[in-house]
Design an enzyme around this catalytic site. Structure first.
Site, PDB file in Angstrom:
ATOM      1  N   GLU A  29       0.826  -1.172  -0.024  1.00  0.00           N
ATOM      2  CA  GLU A  29       0.003   0.043  -0.076  1.00  0.00           C
ATOM      3  C   GLU A  29       0.709   1.202   0.003  1.00  0.00           C
ATOM      4  OE1 GLU A  29      -2.837  -0.545   3.343  1.00  0.00           O
ATOM      5  OE2 GLU A  29      -3.976  -1.827   2.173  1.00  0.00           O
ATOM      6  N   HIS A  70      -9.182   9.363   3.440  1.00  0.00           N
ATOM      7  CA  HIS A  70      -8.765   8.171   2.737  1.00  0.00           C
ATOM      8  C   HIS A  70      -9.049   8.891   0.919  1.00  0.00           C
ATOM      9  CE1 HIS A  70      -8.253   4.527   0.315  1.00  0.00           C
ATOM     10  NE2 HIS A  70      -7.861   3.838   1.510  1.00  0.00           N
ATOM     11  N   ARG A 116      -0.787   8.605   1.749  1.00  0.00           N
ATOM     12  CA  ARG A 116      -2.032   9.216   1.728  1.00  0.00           C
ATOM     13  C   ARG A 116      -2.423  10.548   1.518  1.00  0.00           C
ATOM     14  NH1 ARG A 116      -5.244   5.133   5.383  1.00  0.00           N
ATOM     15  NH2 ARG A 116      -4.813   3.480   3.636  1.00  0.00           N
ATOM     16  N   HIS A 138     -11.374   9.704   7.022  1.00  0.00           N
ATOM     17  CA  HIS A 138     -11.300   8.306   7.410  1.00  0.00           C
ATOM     18  C   HIS A 138     -10.631   7.729   8.699  1.00  0.00           C
ATOM     19  CE1 HIS A 138     -10.204   4.150   5.857  1.00  0.00           C
ATOM     20  NE2 HIS A 138      -8.886   4.557   6.285  1.00  0.00           N
ATOM     21  N   ARG A 161      -0.862   8.962   9.081  1.00  0.00           N
ATOM     22  CA  ARG A 161      -0.487   7.419   9.478  1.00  0.00           C
ATOM     23  C   ARG A 161      -0.338   6.589   8.298  1.00  0.00           C
ATOM     24  NH1 ARG A 161      -4.375   2.952   9.124  1.00  0.00           N
ATOM     25  NH2 ARG A 161      -5.981   4.443   8.164  1.00  0.00           N
TER      26      ARG A 161
HETATM   27  P1  FAD Z   1     -13.478   0.627  16.428  1.00  0.00           P
HETATM   28  O1  FAD Z   1     -13.227  -0.962  15.698  1.00  0.00           O
HETATM   29  O2  FAD Z   1     -13.992   1.283  15.495  1.00  0.00           O
HETATM   30  O3  FAD Z   1     -14.359  -0.020  17.465  1.00  0.00           O
HETATM   31  C1  FAD Z   1     -15.041   1.044  18.166  1.00  0.00           C
HETATM   32  C2  FAD Z   1     -15.992   0.309  19.279  1.00  0.00           C
HETATM   33  O4  FAD Z   1     -16.292   1.346  20.083  1.00  0.00           O
HETATM   34  C3  FAD Z   1     -17.249  -0.047  18.418  1.00  0.00           C
HETATM   35  O5  FAD Z   1     -17.534  -1.171  19.255  1.00  0.00           O
HETATM   36  C4  FAD Z   1     -18.171   1.065  19.261  1.00  0.00           C
HETATM   37  O6  FAD Z   1     -19.699   0.693  19.135  1.00  0.00           O
HETATM   38  C5  FAD Z   1     -17.664   1.453  20.549  1.00  0.00           C
HETATM   39  N1  FAD Z   1     -18.324   2.686  21.048  1.00  0.00           N
HETATM   40  C6  FAD Z   1     -17.785   4.093  20.502  1.00  0.00           C
HETATM   41  N2  FAD Z   1     -18.156   4.869  21.355  1.00  0.00           N
HETATM   42  C7  FAD Z   1     -19.115   4.134  22.444  1.00  0.00           C
HETATM   43  C8  FAD Z   1     -19.866   4.645  23.374  1.00  0.00           C
HETATM   44  N3  FAD Z   1     -19.929   5.904  23.687  1.00  0.00           N
HETATM   45  N4  FAD Z   1     -20.053   3.714  24.234  1.00  0.00           N
HETATM   46  C9  FAD Z   1     -20.059   2.436  23.917  1.00  0.00           C
HETATM   47  N5  FAD Z   1     -19.576   1.956  22.844  1.00  0.00           N
HETATM   48  C10 FAD Z   1     -18.768   2.874  22.239  1.00  0.00           C
HETATM   49  N6  FAD Z   1      -6.652   0.296   9.228  1.00  0.00           N
HETATM   50  C11 FAD Z   1      -5.750  -0.657   8.871  1.00  0.00           C
HETATM   51  O7  FAD Z   1      -4.841  -0.993   9.780  1.00  0.00           O
HETATM   52  N7  FAD Z   1      -6.194  -1.560   7.912  1.00  0.00           N
HETATM   53  C12 FAD Z   1      -7.149  -1.487   6.939  1.00  0.00           C
HETATM   54  O8  FAD Z   1      -6.947  -2.146   6.033  1.00  0.00           O
HETATM   55  C13 FAD Z   1      -8.217  -0.446   7.460  1.00  0.00           C
HETATM   56  N8  FAD Z   1      -8.995  -0.207   6.486  1.00  0.00           N
HETATM   57  C14 FAD Z   1     -10.161   0.685   6.875  1.00  0.00           C
HETATM   58  C15 FAD Z   1     -11.335   0.733   6.021  1.00  0.00           C
HETATM   59  C16 FAD Z   1     -12.494   1.324   6.482  1.00  0.00           C
HETATM   60  C17 FAD Z   1     -13.481   1.479   5.538  1.00  0.00           C
HETATM   61  C18 FAD Z   1     -12.215   1.901   7.730  1.00  0.00           C
HETATM   62  C19 FAD Z   1     -13.343   2.910   8.205  1.00  0.00           C
HETATM   63  C20 FAD Z   1     -11.146   2.220   8.669  1.00  0.00           C
HETATM   64  C21 FAD Z   1     -10.199   1.119   8.047  1.00  0.00           C
HETATM   65  N9  FAD Z   1      -8.930   1.282   8.864  1.00  0.00           N
HETATM   66  C22 FAD Z   1      -7.891   0.251   8.600  1.00  0.00           C
HETATM   67  C23 FAD Z   1      -8.759   2.004  10.024  1.00  0.00           C
HETATM   68  C24 FAD Z   1      -9.259   0.672  11.132  1.00  0.00           C
HETATM   69  O9  FAD Z   1     -10.212   0.008  10.813  1.00  0.00           O
HETATM   70  C25 FAD Z   1      -9.586   1.399  12.616  1.00  0.00           C
HETATM   71  O10 FAD Z   1      -8.611   2.605  12.788  1.00  0.00           O
HETATM   72  C26 FAD Z   1      -9.418   0.308  13.825  1.00  0.00           C
HETATM   73  O11 FAD Z   1     -10.203  -0.703  13.217  1.00  0.00           O
HETATM   74  C27 FAD Z   1      -9.970   0.948  15.023  1.00  0.00           C
HETATM   75  O12 FAD Z   1     -10.294   0.012  15.875  1.00  0.00           O
HETATM   76  P2  FAD Z   1     -10.723   0.394  17.275  1.00  0.00           P
HETATM   77  O13 FAD Z   1     -10.790  -0.920  18.007  1.00  0.00           O
HETATM   78  O14 FAD Z   1     -10.094   1.434  17.823  1.00  0.00           O
HETATM   79  O15 FAD Z   1     -12.060   0.923  17.097  1.00  0.00           O
HETATM   80  C1  SIN Z   2      -7.305   0.846   2.698  1.00  0.00           C
HETATM   81  O1  SIN Z   2      -7.548  -0.478   2.552  1.00  0.00           O
HETATM   82  O2  SIN Z   2      -6.940   1.433   1.783  1.00  0.00           O
HETATM   83  C2  SIN Z   2      -7.401   1.176   4.260  1.00  0.00           C
HETATM   84  C3  SIN Z   2      -6.063   1.013   4.838  1.00  0.00           C
HETATM   85  C4  SIN Z   2      -6.098   1.642   6.099  1.00  0.00           C
HETATM   86  O3  SIN Z   2      -6.796   2.683   6.234  1.00  0.00           O
HETATM   87  O4  SIN Z   2      -5.080   1.562   6.773  1.00  0.00           O
END
Ligand code: FAD
Ligand code: SIN
Length: 525
Positions: A113, A241, A288, A349, A384
């Site tokens: 990537e 993104h 990015r 993003h 990032r």
């Molecule tokens: P999340 O997975 O967002 O989980 C947050 C949790 O908190 C959820 O369960 C939500 O319900 C809960 N929550 C929030 N507020 C409250 C509240 N007030 N009370 C109770 N619960 C609450 N990153 C990569 O490294 N590689 C990738 O390929 C990639 N692709 C992506 C593609 C997309 C479309 C998106 C949107 C993001 C992508 N990212 C990627 C970024 C990555 O997915 C996220 O940064 C990462 O998954 C965040 O994980 P997390 O556990 O911190 O939060």
């Molecule tokens: C993507 O698949 O392009 C998202 C990857 C990321 O947000 O790290």
């Protein structure tokens, strides 16, 4: 209602669930999730998770790529730590049942990537996050010591501000005793007492009208910690993104993974011309921030609503095999990715900043940890590197687990925590007061605090936000808590931090690009 847990985990994405699984052998765990357990940013991740596996890749190369993307603001010690510990955490994910794609000889099929000098992205087709979430979900469901509370919304963390014992304390003496959580079904706010609290609430994408983030991403954790007088940093670095599918009105915006460019996809303007080489020698695979700004500039100069991603020159069969979700989605809109150009636009993003944590994921509030997108660990700096988010989430969840397990024995439940007080409040008379302010806030951020900023735009955004802030705080004081109202309030808090930190940064760096401080390099070569 009072509940008592050794560990309270707010959020059920990769950060929250992996932490829960690791601490569950040392005490009772509650996982609170504001909707369904699997409705997380994690579930939407497409491209994959970055970690060094085989030569010629090595930890130092991952370190250097991360530092370069971070534009001088990464904490090098943290970058080294994550790159070194990442591969071990990939093993954990595999042990929990996550399947990453492999070649016929059994070696991982590694993708590339933007900003990566090697193929190092482990993935599960183009739905890596959903696969990780599935595996963790199954483990959590099986675990007798983890109680899951779906449709529970954490409203605020509990500190001495609530017990009334905050007498002339130093800022870093604040302690966390749990959280007030709204049971959405009953409308009652319950008191969750905990010895250790993990904030894993994810991102802030819904501050903007167009975002790849699902609805849950409203910056709740950051806002809660800010209100509790914890430390929040680097909020000006909002990552857009470059390539979400151009399909106006679709929420969340559907992502076209960067891995497609790693596979050979090329960006073109609407007249079919390549343009990225005018901006960066790495072309369509530049980091990015550069690609998103270049697209934004081309669209503005040409007056276009989108640019194209062209994959038509690639092996069609392999393209579909690697990107089945994107193929199906585009097909449903009449776009054949093997023959047609894919219209794409940048969308909000990822939040690089957040709750400041140290190398053990400790926040600046005692007994409160933060991991994943809600945290600011020093890994990302001003931008990032792709696929570094998932690896950060699991490395810091692991570190938080080890650190908190060592101290849990010495922590007692706090006495004197009052129950939630909602005397004298009533249901808001008109929900439109909330929904309209939500839309206005998204417009303010999309127009004034987007990919390209200026001092005047930031000032205008702050003035407008202040009006919405006052209205919303007044409504909050008078009203019973509801998810919509709390989310609006949280986003306003987070937005305020973004603008204030953006104003303070008198330079253009990484994701923060302010036309009043032109960067040393011109936008277009
Ligand atoms: P999340 O997975 O967002 O989980 C947050 C949790 O908190 C959820 O369960 C939500 O319900 C809960 N929550 C929030 N507020 C409250 C509240 N007030 N009370 C109770 N619960 C609450 N990153 C990569 O490294 N590689 C990738 O390929 C990639 N692709 C992506 C593609 C997309 C479309 C998106 C949107 C993001 C992508 N990212 C990627 C970024 C990555 O997915 C996220 O940064 C990462 O998954 C965040 O994980 P997390 O556990 O911190 O939060
Ligand atoms: C993507 O698949 O392009 C998202 C990857 C990321 O947000 O790290």
């Amino acid at each position: 209602m009072r509940r008592y847990y050794d560990f309270l985990v707010i959020g059920s994405g990769l950060a929250g669930l992996s932490f829960a699984l690791k601490v569950a052998k040392n005490g009772k765990v509650a996982v609170v999730s504001k909707t369904k357990l699997a409705e997380t940013n994690t579930s939407y991740a497409q491209g994959g998770i970055a970690a060094v596996t085989y030569a010629p890749d090595k930890v130092e190369k991952h370190v250097q790529d991360t530092l370069i993307a971070g534009a001088g603001l990464c904490d090098e010690k943290i970058v080294r730590m994550v790159a070194k510990e990442g591969p071990g955490q990939i093993e954990e994910l595999i042990n929990w049942g996550t399947e990453f794609d492999r070649e016929e000889d059994g070696r991982f099929d590694l993708a590339k990537e933007g900003g990566h000098s090697e193929h190092r992205i482990l993935h599960h087709k183009d739905s890596t996050g959903a696969e990780i979430q599935r595996a963790l979900f199954e483990q959590v469901q099986k675990h007798a010591d983890i109680d899951v509370f779906e449709n529970y919304f954490a409203v605020d963390i509990i500190t001495q501000h609530h017990t009334g014992r905050l007498v002339k304390r130093r800022h870093d003496d604040i302690e966390c005793y749990g959280a007030y959580c709204l049971d959405i079904a009953s409308g009652r706010v319950e008191t969750f007492h905990s010895k250790i609290t993990m904030m894993a609430t994810g991102g802030t994408g819904n501050l903007y009208s167009s975002t790849t983030n699902p609805k849950i991403a409203t910056g709740d954790g950051i806002a809660m910690v800010y209100r509790a007088k914890g430390t929040v940093e680097n909020m000006e670095f909002v990552q857009f993104h470059p390539t979400s599918l151009y399909n106006p009105g679709e929420k969340p915006a559907f992502l076209i993974t960067e891995a497609m460019r790693g596979f050979g996809g090329v960006l073109r303007t609407t007249d079919g011309k390549e343009f990225m080489h005018h901006y960066d020698n790495r072309g369509s695979l530049a980091p990015r921030d550069i690609v998103a700004r270049a697209i934004d500039n081309e669209m503005k100069v040409r007056g276009d609503d989108f640019v194209y991603l062209d994959c038509t020159h690639l092996d069609g069969e392999k393209l579909i095999e690697h990107f089945p979700t994107i193929h199906d989605k585009c097909k449903s809109l009449g776009i054949d990715i093997t023959k047609d150009l894919i219209p794409v636009v940048p969308s909000a993003h990822y939040s690089c900043g957040g709750i400041k944590v140290n190398e053990h994921a400790c926040s600046w509030i005692n007994n409160l940890y933060a991991a994943g997108e809600t945290a600011s660990s020093g890994l990302h700096g001003a931008n990032r590197l792709a696929s570094n988010s998932l690896i950060e989430a699991i490395v810091f969840a692991d570190r938080a687990a080890n650190h908190s397990i060592n101290k849990i024995e010495s922590i007692q439940f706090e006495e004197g925590v009052p129950e939630w007080d909602d005397k004298g409040v009533t249901h808001p008379e008109e929900m439109v007061l909330i929904t309209q302010n939500y839309k206005e806030m998204q417009q303010i951020f999309s127009v004034y605090v987007g990919i390209v900023r200026s001092n005047l735009r930031l000032k205008r955004a702050l003035d407008r936000l202040e009006i919405i802030y006052k209205e919303t705080e007044e409504l909050y004081r008078k009203s019973t808590v509801s998810v919509k109202l709390c989310e609006l309030r949280n986003l306003i808090n987070v937005g305020y931090l973004i603008i204030k930190m953006a104003m303070k940064r008198e330079e253009s760096r990484g994701l923060h690009y302010n036309v009043d401080y032109p960067p040393k390099n011109r936008l277009r070569k």
